[in-house]
Design an enzyme around this catalytic site. Structure first.
Site: not given
Length: 765
Positions: A103, A405
């Site tokens: 990092e 439907s």
């Protein structure tokens, strides 16, 4: 040998005065740019927009609230405090090395902002014409993680980045590097709802961060770049690839020898059996969190509540497996060519630096599943989408979709309550409806573009004939249908247009699915509920919702509707994908909207109601010949078969007292005679007073003799007769009543993100 021509070199010499002008101009531009940057820097935290770090030294996370399933198994924790704080000195040294190398390798050299990295990122982004790389340091990430509301990672503005850098430098000025690293490692999001290296270590490896080896430390350090993508439980292969990349970084930075690097690359990914069910039911957990946040506020994340939910973990996991398997099957072409980007293709090409949860709409095929306990309304399973980390939008509770439907049973229920029997015959033939005199008439079609002629309402519903549903809805009137939908719990607006009878009005999926509890309970609709009770730390109940129900229909009418919906899986549009593959009583309805934008199956047993929807966030055609019975219903079947492998099979719905039964000719709706062909006989049930009173006049040794009217007994329902049945083909029309209000313009539901489904003339199936 040819002679090469050479041109004389021309050199432009500037006079000393011109040189001074150029130099001064350049310095002025640089000074101006620096002034702008300085002004932006000094104003980045104007108006106290940057958070205060005053209390950071006393970092003491509050206790998280715990979320449990209905059987008491721990699902997850709520809040950023789901962690165990461990001092840096007690962590495995490999963890510290892996995170810094990955990092922020100059962590111990910069003062909060790594300016070398900033310049390198700017250069690379310019050359690649996109944001290809970031430059956040560990301290900057800590600032963003500690104050996500003030420094949001989703805010891509320069001002947000400057605020982040400001706070990072303040932290660096006040605290030591080791303290900052300790705070970071205890705060970082490591997927699976684990925050901090200790919580992640326990959840992934079943041991403390103190005891992690090199490979395990690298596995944790692999996660922050994309917590969903590199979650070792969700994507073990990607996790291993990323872990090995980090091992290479440790080698390149002389922290591992080449021999040790290869040895740790060969180390298997050994995950512990889960200590909780984080990663399961993430949409449901967020749905619960939102409700409790509105009730308890910030106390939810610090008071240590015990939240007992309605979730059944076994049903939930069955739902997640069934839906994902079905979506992958569709994308693979198992049901015909799939013309879109697949989820896997999207994940493989998605930028690794993209912010999670900030994609609505998503570009890949989505789906949802909701299962309700019919008797209580308790939510037993909820899948609101395909990937919670990629999109936190809950399609079950936040979306607006056309139901197609699946809405038709509400129309038929209104007709039954108006006095129509299921033996009532209507003609499935071409229909043209004038919506606006200035526009062409609306000419709806059946899904198969065919017309089947006269048929009973029962047959029309289980075969999902659009024309019959529209004609029936027009006869009883849009007001009756809208009123019925309200009784069934639909809260979204339903305009009084003819297309609503085949499901063109948008609904919230959870409401549409919950409407079917009225059929499963033979008339009583239950309100969806997700929480059983909330206890404080001492076990005292602080909130306990009650079961809520609403009477929708009487038992007799509801049983008739349930019986015809059983025919959907016994003889109709779901017989192949559902009825032929189950051994327990079930009913339901398929649904497909215009152009195959949405496909549905809502099915139910006497104890569970489950709805499945599949489609794209931004409505578009899924594939050629998309149908609810083909695409959605198999997911329902796979899920429910797994559920009932561990659950006692329910007893079918008992026929209520008071109904009558007659042998009916299904081609005419009259009482059958010995002369009616055997294949047209069927037994129909009736509310007393609605059964036909005369025998079939068509099938007779003397030809069509006698009256062709009178099969409706008792008082005929009052309704207008916009559709004329040819003489001799069916029962008479109900007595004419007040004509329905003239419909307005065609349905123009917005087609924005997760709203609407395209053209108004939906052709559901």
């Amino acid at each position: 040998m040819a002679r090469r021509l050479s041109l004389p070199r021309m050199r432009v010499r500037l006079s000393p005065r011109a040189q001074r002008i150029v130099l001064v101009s350049f310095l002025a531009v640089v000074a101006f740019a620096l002034a702008i940057l300085l002004a932006a820097w000094t104003r980045a935290c104007a108006g106290n927009s940057c958070p205060s770090i005053a209390g950071l030294g006393g970092y003491d996370p509050n206790q998280a609230s715990k979320v449990y399933a209905a059987d008491g198994r721990l699902i997850t924790d709520l809040g950023l405090e789901r962690r165990t704080v461990v001092p840096l000195a007690e962590m495995s040294p490999y963890v510290k090395a892996a995170f810094i190398t990955t990092e922020d390798k100059r962590f111990y050299e910069h003062q909060g902002v790594d300016w070398y990295r900033v310049l390198g990122a700017i250069k690379n982004n310019i050359f690649k014409f996109r944001v290809a790389e970031g430059f956040s340091t560990i301290t900057m990430q800590l600032a963003r993680n500690l104050w996500p509301e003030d420094i949001s990672g989703r805010d891509k503005s320069v001002r947000r980045k400057l605020r982040e850098a400001h706070v990072a430098q303040e932290i660096e000025a006040k605290y030591s590097k080791d303290k900052i690293l300790e705070l970071y490692l205890n705060q970082i999001d490591l997927g699976n709802r684990a925050y901090g290296v200790e919580a992640a270590s326990q959840r992934y490896f079943g041991k403390s961060v103190r005891d992690l080896n090199v490979a395990e430390a690298a596995t944790l350090a692999a996660i922050p770049k994309a917590p969903s993508r590199y979650n070792p439980r969700k994507n073990p292969n990607l996790s291993l690839q990323r872990r090995n990349t980090i091992l290479n970084l440790l080698r390149d930075n002389s922290l591992l020898s080449a021999e040790d690097t290869e040895r740790w690359k060969a180390y298997p990914l050994l995950l512990s059996s889960r200590s909780d069910f984080s990663g399961v039911a993430e949409y449901f957990v967020e749905y619960v969190r939102r409700q409790l946040d509105a009730r308890f506020g910030r106390g939810l994340y610090r008071a240590g509540y015990r939240i007992y939910t309605t979730l059944d973990l076994d049903i939930q996991q069955a739902a997640e497996r069934a839906l994902e398997a079905r979506l992958e099957a569709i994308e693979s072409g198992a049901d015909g060519k799939f013309p879109h980007q697949t989820y896997r293709q999207y994940m493989d090409t998605r930028p690794e630096t993209a912010d999670a949860g900030d994609r609505t709409p998503t570009p890949y095929l989505q789906g949802l599943v909701v299962t309700l306990d019919a008797k209580t309304g308790n939510i037993r399973a909820m899948v609101g989408g395909r990937d919670f980390e990629d999109s936190k939008f809950n399609r079950a509770t936040q979306a607006l979709r056309q139901p197609g439907s699946t809405f038709k049973p509400i129309v038929y229920a209104a007709a039954l309550e108006a006095g129509y029997p299921l033996s009532y015959v209507m003609v499935d033939d071409p229909l043209s409806v004038e919506i606006d005199p200035l526009q062409d008439p609306w000419t709806p079609q059946n899904y198969d573009l065919e017309f089947d002629g006269p048929m009973t309402l029962r047959r029309a519903l289980y075969l999902s004939r659009n024309i019959i549903a529209i004609k029936l809805g027009m006869e009883i009137g849009p007001d009756a249908v809208i009123s019925e939908a309200t009784k069934f719990g639909i809260t979204t607006r339903i305009p009084p247009y003819p297309s609503i009878h085949i499901g063109s009005a948008d609904v919230i999926p959870l409401e549409m699915i919950a409407a079917y509890t009225a059929f499963a309970n033979l008339g009583t609709r239950t309100i969806p509920n997700s929480i059983l009770r909330v206890e404080d730390r001492t076990g005292k109940i602080v909130w306990q919702p009650t079961v809520r129900s609403v009477a929708v229909m009487d038992t007799a009418h509801a049983w008739l509707m349930t019986d015809v919906l059983r025919d959907v899986v016994r003889h109709g549009t779901a017989v192949g994908s559902v009825g032929s593959r189950i051994n327990f009583p079930a009913a339901g309805k398929t649904g497909t909207t215009n152009e195959g934008y949405d496909v549905w199956f809502i099915g139910f047993t006497p104890d569970l109601v489950t709805g499945v929807w599949i489609g794209f966030d931004q409505p578009q055609k899924i594939k050629a010949n998309a149908q609810g019975g083909v695409l959605a219903a198999p997911a329902w079947t796979a899920m429910m078969r797994e559920v009932y492998e561990r659950r006692e099979l329910p007893v079918a719905w008992p026929r209520p007292d008071g109904l009558t039964a007659l042998d009916i000719d299904k081609t005419t709706g009259y009482k059958a005679t010995p002369f009616c062909p055997k294949d047209v006989h069927y037994i129909e049930s009736f509310i007393p007073g609605t059964e036909p009173t005369q025998f079939c006049p068509i099938h007779s040794p003397f030809g069509a003799v006698g009256s062709t009217t009178g099969p409706l007994g008792g008082t005929a329902p009052a309704a207008p007769p916009p559709v004329v049945v040819p003489p001799g083909t069916g029962p008479p029309k109900p007595a004419a009543g007040t004509p329905p209000p003239k419909p307005g313009a065609a349905n123009s539901t917005p087609s924005g993100v997760m709203g609407g489904a395209g053209p108004p003339a939906a052709q559901p199936h």
